[in-house]
Enzyme design. Structure first.
Site, mmCIF file in Angstrom:
data_model
loop_
_atom_site.group_PDB
_atom_site.id
_atom_site.type_symbol
_atom_site.label_atom_id
_atom_site.label_comp_id
_atom_site.label_asym_id
_atom_site.label_seq_id
_atom_site.Cartn_x
_atom_site.Cartn_y
_atom_site.Cartn_z
ATOM 1 N N ASN A 73 0.642 -1.372 -0.110
ATOM 2 C CA ASN A 73 -0.080 -0.147 -0.051
ATOM 3 C C ASN A 73 0.884 1.339 0.077
ATOM 4 O OD1 ASN A 73 -0.249 1.616 2.799
ATOM 5 N ND2 ASN A 73 0.363 -0.415 3.242
ATOM 6 N N ASN A 132 4.117 5.703 15.651
ATOM 7 C CA ASN A 132 4.351 5.224 14.261
ATOM 8 C C ASN A 132 5.733 5.757 13.867
ATOM 9 O OD1 ASN A 132 4.414 4.440 11.596
ATOM 10 N ND2 ASN A 132 2.409 4.908 11.012
ATOM 11 N N CYS A 135 5.881 3.983 9.269
ATOM 12 C CA CYS A 135 5.649 4.007 7.769
ATOM 13 C C CYS A 135 6.619 4.332 6.773
ATOM 14 C CB CYS A 135 4.552 5.049 7.868
ATOM 15 S SG CYS A 135 3.737 5.253 6.378
ATOM 16 N N ASN A 200 6.142 -2.957 11.235
ATOM 17 C CA ASN A 200 5.510 -2.435 10.076
ATOM 18 C C ASN A 200 5.759 -2.813 8.652
ATOM 19 O OD1 ASN A 200 4.038 -0.040 8.536
ATOM 20 N ND2 ASN A 200 4.330 1.080 10.710
ATOM 21 N N THR A 201 5.235 -2.065 7.664
ATOM 22 C CA THR A 201 5.568 -2.894 6.255
ATOM 23 C C THR A 201 6.858 -2.650 5.812
ATOM 24 O OG1 THR A 201 4.592 -0.662 5.494
ATOM 25 C CG2 THR A 201 3.004 -2.275 5.851
ATOM 26 N N CYS A 342 3.399 -43.287 -2.117
ATOM 27 C CA CYS A 342 3.999 -42.431 -3.536
ATOM 28 C C CYS A 342 2.845 -42.505 -4.402
ATOM 29 C CB CYS A 342 5.121 -42.884 -4.020
ATOM 30 S SG CYS A 342 6.039 -42.010 -5.461
ATOM 31 N N CYS A 352 16.081 -33.292 -6.553
ATOM 32 C CA CYS A 352 17.193 -33.729 -5.823
ATOM 33 C C CYS A 352 18.196 -33.584 -6.665
ATOM 34 C CB CYS A 352 17.058 -35.319 -5.258
ATOM 35 S SG CYS A 352 18.625 -35.664 -4.311
ATOM 36 N N CYS A 413 18.778 -32.618 3.418
ATOM 37 C CA CYS A 413 18.732 -31.306 3.398
ATOM 38 C C CYS A 413 17.305 -31.007 3.465
ATOM 39 C CB CYS A 413 19.059 -30.577 2.116
ATOM 40 S SG CYS A 413 18.240 -31.254 0.412
ATOM 41 N N CYS A 420 7.283 -32.686 -1.984
ATOM 42 C CA CYS A 420 6.409 -33.754 -2.170
ATOM 43 C C CYS A 420 4.982 -33.509 -1.773
ATOM 44 C CB CYS A 420 6.887 -34.885 -1.355
ATOM 45 S SG CYS A 420 5.751 -36.312 -1.233
HETATM 46 C C1 FMN Z 1 -3.535 -0.112 3.841
HETATM 47 C C2 FMN Z 1 -2.726 -0.158 4.861
HETATM 48 C C3 FMN Z 1 -2.577 0.812 5.853
HETATM 49 C C4 FMN Z 1 -1.746 0.931 6.923
HETATM 50 N N1 FMN Z 1 -1.743 2.020 7.612
HETATM 51 C C5 FMN Z 1 -0.817 2.113 8.755
HETATM 52 C C6 FMN Z 1 -1.112 3.220 9.629
HETATM 53 O O1 FMN Z 1 -1.676 4.159 9.404
HETATM 54 N N2 FMN Z 1 -0.298 3.367 10.728
HETATM 55 C C7 FMN Z 1 0.534 2.162 11.004
HETATM 56 O O2 FMN Z 1 1.230 2.132 11.998
HETATM 57 N N3 FMN Z 1 0.570 1.128 10.242
HETATM 58 C C8 FMN Z 1 -0.160 0.968 9.141
HETATM 59 N N4 FMN Z 1 -0.275 -0.257 8.339
HETATM 60 C C9 FMN Z 1 0.646 -1.321 8.834
HETATM 61 C C10 FMN Z 1 -0.243 -2.403 9.553
HETATM 62 O O3 FMN Z 1 -0.437 -1.966 10.709
HETATM 63 C C11 FMN Z 1 0.805 -3.636 9.807
HETATM 64 O O4 FMN Z 1 1.882 -3.330 10.627
HETATM 65 C C12 FMN Z 1 1.205 -4.452 8.723
HETATM 66 O O5 FMN Z 1 0.138 -4.335 7.538
HETATM 67 C C13 FMN Z 1 1.627 -5.795 8.949
HETATM 68 O O6 FMN Z 1 0.653 -6.415 9.474
HETATM 69 P P1 FMN Z 1 -0.400 -7.460 8.367
HETATM 70 O O7 FMN Z 1 0.644 -8.401 7.690
HETATM 71 O O8 FMN Z 1 -1.283 -8.054 9.237
HETATM 72 O O9 FMN Z 1 -1.054 -6.560 7.410
HETATM 73 C C14 FMN Z 1 -0.960 -0.137 7.166
HETATM 74 C C15 FMN Z 1 -1.219 -1.270 6.317
HETATM 75 C C16 FMN Z 1 -2.014 -1.449 5.446
HETATM 76 C C17 FMN Z 1 -1.910 -2.750 4.488
#
Ligand code: FMN
Ligand code: FAD
Ligand code: SF4
Lengths: 447, 463
Positions: A73, A132, A135, A200-201, A342, A352, A413, A420
């Site tokens: 996003n 936060n 972001c 976070n993302t 199998c 393998c 490994c 499988c």
């Molecule tokens: C559309 C969208 C908007 C988000 N907005 C925020 C935000 O405003 N503040 C924040 O801390 N994280 C925000 N996040 C991050 C989520 O809080 C979370 O950390 C992240 O998506 C990972 O978790 P998940 O895999 O369950 O989505 C946003 C994520 C998404 C997908």
């Protein structure tokens, strides 16, 4: 019945399942519906000076018939005014006093501005604050979000400002877009944080439209890097959580985030030390109702394992992660193929040969290519009852398709077992080497 | 309506429905396809289910050895052109095969999914998807003639699947090829024989057109009649024989030339070439093979009020594929076992009933076939309006008669299996005239194998 009640860094709630800050926690109405569905807490969509968003905002990675294995996003923080958000927090708290409402905050990096928003959020009724610093897009260009979270000193400084003013627990949300997440975790701890939220993302470009040549999401012919989340990121999130959970310099509660879609992933985060978990993508994909099985499944598992409450298994897997140099070099396993299960897809065979150690074989062929060549040269006909004595396919795996493992050559490994498609058709079996435990560290010291 | 009533007491005494009217059949829906096309999304989902087996059993089971996982994965990655070319490079009649192959005893029957109690991958429908997309916009390499790079010319006798596959392969390798067929339209049984709810004549002809656009020449002539085999031999360096089988065998009982007796092949050919062809009343089909089933289903779909199939052995011995048998039950065909026809009884020149005798199965012989003996005193009559004999095709050999050094045994051309070479090295053969009547895909495989051997032989002699 397992007890799921939670006290996280002083924040109490009926269960450890929180909605992460994001679209599912955008408004008071939404959060109340989420609590009705069963969520134990909600981290409000990040509050700050209202922004303007683009359309479109999301893109995803689909995989093998599944939508949204990963979601990306480029959305910013809340586009609603601070006043409206805070008023709604107050309303929610009035009606749901037992549920946790955490205000996620992001403002300009100025002491007064931070301390002002902290006071207002707490006055509105928030049970805790989440800063936060994570972001990765948009806001970081304005010196906020990941721009703070990527610099340990800034993280420490702003956390200190907040702590000077805060009366409720302060959580710092970490960005994964950094070489060693522990440096920022330690900085947050130094700044006085009561807990951490991770992760976070992750910076990402999910893909490019091969017709327009524009990456997704497409905003009028241009795109921008976004933040990646959803099932695909869980392994990365687990690793980062493990890193901070086992760091002796951190030692504060962790709220685990990243790719959680059900109780199993949640249990994994708890086993690596988390006190709560947060969910965003899965709730965006399926709605609030998914929390029902999170609670139900986790409770059944806890009952089955004899864990009365969350504390009784929190962190149990942490000691089982160690450095490579401490692993036993004399531990030996080999693959075993169980002919009766199998189905003859021969994926292990080619895996393998091409991807491992050439120790799975098919009778009569020196190489996989020889098997293919024999098939191509064979004459097959449609079985016709009046012309043939042999019938058609009978649902039984032809013995010549069932490969076998040269156990002397197998390095154990796991690849064949991983590819499988049939549960139990390949097992990895321990072989007694007769040798005592010896790690690489010990061996290096010895030789 | 027939005048003789149901008189007695076969193994399946069934009161006749009073006044069997024809059912109203909408011509547009009469031959609705049994396996409708997949749309792009459904195809992608199905393609993604494929495990991508190594040295895949489906590929081994397909007589033309299409690399099935490869073409399926190309559908999953949306490389539809690559997918179609993967199919065509192995099987030039990929379009018709996708629709007519009895996939449950071929590729889909071999799918490993079955062994894990899952539905096999729908290989036939995926192949059809790739082929349909290809024919919407054929690749230029498959729609323009390739240059002729050899001096030798090849003739193919018969224009069915075997010859078409042979001709396409040799033409793409730079040989001039002529297909000689006696019928107005080429394609053999693909055009005239296969049930319309599987393959419409225009689909068969689309493939013929594609092969024509590769540069293959088509000529209408009956070899051995309008032109002699000698002249064919003069014109062409090598000859491929793909004549298929002959007309339907006769029952050899009285009444066979009555009006209302029409053998299965003629019935099918008739309805496939006449869109308004209809069947009425009560129909008797005699035989237990796929052709009998096709004819019975067709009669139902063409409007027959009742269709009764009589077979002299039992369900267990029936040579038809299980899936075909099951389908005909859905179509409403009724089955009568252990019944051998003795006579077709006429009324005013029309077939009006069949007299059957009950049979008994003896012990199985060394081939597992049971001898049948009539049960004395068990004769009965079954009233009907139409009789469709469907007891197999004649073997066609009058053309050869061992004259040109081509060995014929039991009415089939004897060949070396891997090359299709006959005992006369200038003649190759394949398809039904060699294998005794299998499927389209077998004919294609034979034709292609022969083409490769013919090219190798020509290269050796010219090089
Ligand atoms: C559309 C969208 C908007 C988000 N907005 C925020 C935000 O405003 N503040 C924040 O801390 N994280 C925000 N996040 C991050 C989520 O809080 C979370 O950390 C992240 O998506 C990972 O978790 P998940 O895999 O369950 O989505 C946003 C994520 C998404 C997908
Ligand atoms: C009713 C019926 C239904 C069938 N359904 C299916 C099905 O659903 N699926 C499937 O896979 N298979 C089916 N088959 C079988 C399939 O049609 C054949 O196996 C296949 O067509 C054989 O191909 P071929 O090229 O050997 O012969 P044919 O298709 O028989 O083609 C031979 C051609 O040669 C011509 N010819 C013969 N002699 C001469 C001559 N002297 N000079 C010039 N031309 C000559 C004929 O007129 C004909 O056009 C069916 C067969 C029948 C009879
Ligand atoms: S040609 Fe027929 S048998 Fe071969 S893969 Fe296609 S559908 Fe299956």
């Amino acid at each position: 019945m397992a007890d799921l009640t939670t006290n996280f860094a002083g924040i109490r709630c009926p269960n450890p399942f929180w909605l992460a800050s994001g679209p599912p926690t955008n408004t008071g109405d939404q959060v109340m519906r989420a609590f009705d569905a069963g969520w134990g807490g909600a981290v409000w969509k990040t509050i700050g000076d209202p922004i303007v968003n683009t359309t479109s905002r999301y893109s995803s990675v689909d995989w093998n018939n599944q939508r949204m294995m990963g979601l990306n996003n480029i959305e910013l923080i809340s586009d609603r005014s601070i006043e409206v958000n805070l008023r709604e927090i107050g309303e929610v708290k009035k009606r749901y006093p037992k549920h946790a409402v955490i205000a996620s905050l992001m403002v300009e990096s100025k002491r007064e501005t931070w301390q002002d928003i902290v006071k207002r959020a707490e006055d509105a009724g928030a049970d805790g604050l989440e800063l936060n610093f994570g972001c990765p897009h948009g806001m970081s260009e304005r010196g906020m979000g990941a721009a703070v979270g990527q610099v340990p000193d800034y993280t420490c400084m702003i956390t200190e400002w907040v702590k000077e003013a805060a009366r409720t627990p302060v959580l710092v949300k970490l960005t994964p877009n950094i070489t060693d997440i522990r440096t920022v975790a330690r900085a947050a701890k130094r700044g006085g944080a009561d807990g951490l939220s991770a992760i976070n993302t992750i910076n990402s470009i999910t893909g490019i439209d091969l017709d327009t040549l524009t990456p997704r999401p497409n905003v009028g012919g241009l795109s921008s890097h976004g933040g990646y989340c959803g099932p695909a990121v869980k392994p990365i999130a687990l690793h980062m959580v493990q890193q901070i959970a086992s760091d002796p310099e951190v030692g504060i509660p962790i709220s685990g985030i990243g790719g959680i879609t059900g109780w199993r992933e949640a249990a994994e985060f708890f086993l690596l030390g988390c006190g709560t978990v947060q969910v965003c993508t899965a709730a965006m994909h399926y709605g609030y109702r998914i929390v029902e099985d999170m609670i139900d499944g986790l409770s059944h598992w806890m009952d089955e394992k004899g864990f009365a409450n969350l504390a009784s298994f929190r962190g149990l897997s942490i000691p089982r992660v160690t450095e490579w140099k401490h692993l036993d070099l004399n531990h030996h396993i080999v693959a075993r193929i169980h002919a009766e299960k199998c189905i003859g897809c021969d994926l292990c065979y080619i895996a393998c040969w091409d991807g491992a150690h050439q120790c799975i074989h098919r009778e009569g062929y020196a190489k996989p290519e020889a098997a293919v060549a024999a098939t191509r040269a064979s004459i097959a006909v449609t079985p016709i009852a009046k012309l043939d004595s042999h019938a058609g396919p009978d649902g039984i795996t032809p013995p010549e398709r069932i490969p076998h493992v040269d156990e002397d050559e197998c390095v154990g490994c796991n690849l064949c077992w991983l590819v499988c498609p049939v549960p139990g058709s390949i097992t990895m079996e321990k072989v007694e080497t007769g040798k005592p435990f010896e790690s690489w560290e010990q061996r290096a010291a010895r030789t | 309506m027939s005048k003789i009533d149901f008189t007695a007491m076969g193994s399946n005494p069934e009161p006749r429905t009073p006044n069997p009217e024809s059912r109203v059949v909408n011509p547009a829906s009469r031959f609705q396809e049994i396996h409708p096309a997949l749309d792009a999304h459904a195809a992608a989902i199905e393609a993604n289910r494929c495990l991508f087996c190594y040295d895949a059993p489906c590929t081994a089971a397909c007589p033309t050895h299409i690399d099935v996982p490869r073409f399926i994965k190309k559908i999953a990655t949306d490389n539809l052109r690559g997918s179609a070319l993967t199919i065509l490079n192995s099987n030039v009649l990929g379009l018709s095969c996708a629709r007519v192959c009895p996939v449950d005893v071929l590729c889909e029957g071999a799918c490993v999914m079955v062994r894990e109690n899952y539905k096999p991958i729908e290989i036939g429908r995926l192949q059809r998807f790739a082929m349909d997309r290809f024919y919407e916009k054929p690749d230029s390499a498959w729609s323009t003639p390739s240059p002729i790079t050899h001096t030798e010319r090849v003739g193919c006798v018969g224009g069915g699947p075997a010859s078409l596959a042979c001709a396409a392969e040799l033409r793409r390798r730079g040989y001039a090829v002529t297909v000689i067929d006696n019928r107005p339209l080429p394609g053999g049984l693909n055009t005239y024989g296969v049930a319309e709810y599987k393959l419409r004549p225009q689909d068969s002809l689309r493939e013929v057109d594609m092969i024509r656009s590769l540069g293959v020449e088509f000529r209408q002539a009956l070899v051995g009649d309008t032109i002699s085999l000698e002249s064919v031999e003069k014109e062409f360096s090598l000859v491929f024989l793909g004549m298929g089988l002959g007309t339907m065998q006769r029952l050899g009982i009285p009444g066979e030339s009555l009006h209302g007796v029409i053998d299965a092949l003629r019935l099918i050919e008739r309805y496939k070439t006449a869109p308004d062809f209809q069947v009425r009343g009560r129909v008797v089909v005699i035989g237990g093979g796929n052709t009998a089933i096709d004819a019975a289903n067709a009669a139902r779909r063409l409007g027959a009020a009742e269709v009764h199939l009589f077979y002299r052995r039992t369900e267990r011995e029936m040579p038809a594929f299980r899936s075909e048998f099951d389908r005909s039950k859905v179509e409403g065909v009724r089955f009568h076992w252990l019944a051998q026809p003795m006579e077709i009884i006429g009324f005013e020149g029309n077939a009006a009933a069949v007299r059957f005798v009950e049979t008994r199965l003896g012990a199985p012989d060394h081939n597992g076939r049971c001898a049948i003996t009539p049960v004395p005193g068990s004769q009965y009559q079954f009233a009907c309006d139409m009789v469709i004999p469907a007891i197999g095709q004649e073997r066609l050999t009058s053309l050869l008669e061992n004259t040109r050094g081509i060995t014929v045994k039991n009415g089939l051309v004897v060949v070396d299996r891997p090359t299709g070479r006959t005992t006369n090295p200038r003649y190759f053969a394949g398809g039904d005239c060699v294998n005794g009547g299998r499927e389209v895909v077998d004919a294609v495989a034979d034709g292609k194998r022969a083409a490769l051997a013919m090219a190798a032989q020509l290269e050796k002699s010219s090089g």
